[in-house]
Design a protein around this motif. Sequence first.
Motif, short mmCIF file in Angstrom:
data_model
loop_
_atom_site.label_atom_id
_atom_site.label_comp_id
_atom_site.label_asym_id
_atom_site.label_seq_id
_atom_site.Cartn_x
_atom_site.Cartn_y
_atom_site.Cartn_z
N PRO A 11 0.80 -1.23 0.00
CA PRO A 11 0.00 0.00 0.00
C PRO A 11 0.83 1.27 0.00
N ALA A 12 1.90 1.31 0.78
CA ALA A 12 2.71 2.52 0.83
C ALA A 12 3.41 2.77 -0.50
N ARG A 15 0.84 4.06 -3.04
CA ARG A 15 0.51 5.48 -2.82
C ARG A 15 1.61 6.39 -3.32
N GLU A 16 2.86 6.01 -3.07
CA GLU A 16 3.97 6.84 -3.53
C GLU A 16 4.05 6.85 -5.05
N VAL A 18 1.58 6.49 -7.16
CA VAL A 18 0.48 7.31 -7.65
C VAL A 18 0.81 8.79 -7.46
N ARG A 19 1.39 9.14 -6.32
CA ARG A 19 1.77 10.54 -6.08
C ARG A 19 2.74 11.02 -7.14
N GLN A 132 -6.06 3.83 -7.99
CA GLN A 132 -5.90 5.08 -7.24
C GLN A 132 -5.58 6.29 -8.13
#
Length: 340
Positions: A11-12, A15-16, A18-19, A132
């Motif tokens: 998950p982390a 998220r990174e 996608v950022r 995401q």
Amino acid sequence: MTPSDLSTPDPAAIREAVRLLEAGRLVGLPTETVYGLAADAANDAAVRAIYAAKGRPADHPVIVHLHRRADPLRWAATLPPAARALIEAFWPGPLTLVLPRRAGVAAVCAAGQRTIALRCPDHAVAQAVLQQLHAGHGGLAAPSANRFGRISPTRAEHVRAELGDAVAMVLDGGECSIGIESTIVDCSVEVPRILRPGGLSADDLARVLGIEPQALHASSQAAEAPRVPGALAAHYAPRTALRLLEAAEIDAEWPRRAADVGVLAPRAAPVGAPPSARAHWLGLPDSPSGYAQGLYSALRALDALGLREIWVQSLPPQAPWDAVRDRLRRAAHGAGPDIA
């Protein structure tokens, strides 16, 4: 994460990734076919950065990758019945559809053409990113994550070794399960046509479309086809010269050339070969799927040895081998220090 867990999204890390993508950066992304060099498909500057990082000609389009629940009509102007049938049967999976492009959308991805190539990758990490990206409605331009015309990457370390700092992050999803690129089908014409063989065979497609497999190939010559990835004569190529030879030719010549020649074949080295020579012989499975899955990693391994030539045993002429024979033919045409 252990190697067996690499296909499970972290998950982390997701998220990174996608950022970074939403900030216009490039990310190495695993799919079931090969690793892609991903950018936000709606960000023209980011897509142009893909072309720069790869050294890719600006007139060579890239495929837009979608989430399994995404609406293709955000990118395509129409979705013909044949395309709908293929999507239902094969998405997510190694199938790219060429469709009429929606006006004003993804012109850079399409290299200015009126068509656009769409795919839904069958890899949990890629799908997690797409879920995401702009809250699930985004698309990723993601050609293979290598220098243009060279061997496609099937492991995360291939991406890092070849593209280095041009990639902000590489998501490690383990080794690609299919190992060669997707089949590309043109659905912008009345009779669908295969523009690039790949992870799905003509027989697979014909069963869904209700036409003979030969018609999928024959129709590709009926009119000028859109430009698509992997259609150039030189592609997927090592820097070492590569020759396609029959098994008998290899067995006759290899013993005296084993010191400076590597061999790729769907069999083990001949009995009695010295250990030093056997190190230059890479045997792959004798099934089309098994051979395809290991092909690019094996070519990369032989290319790294600094040999004079790579000899690849010719493969059977049957249809299930079409995609890997296509890759090897183009690799042989383009092999050498400079892409022809």
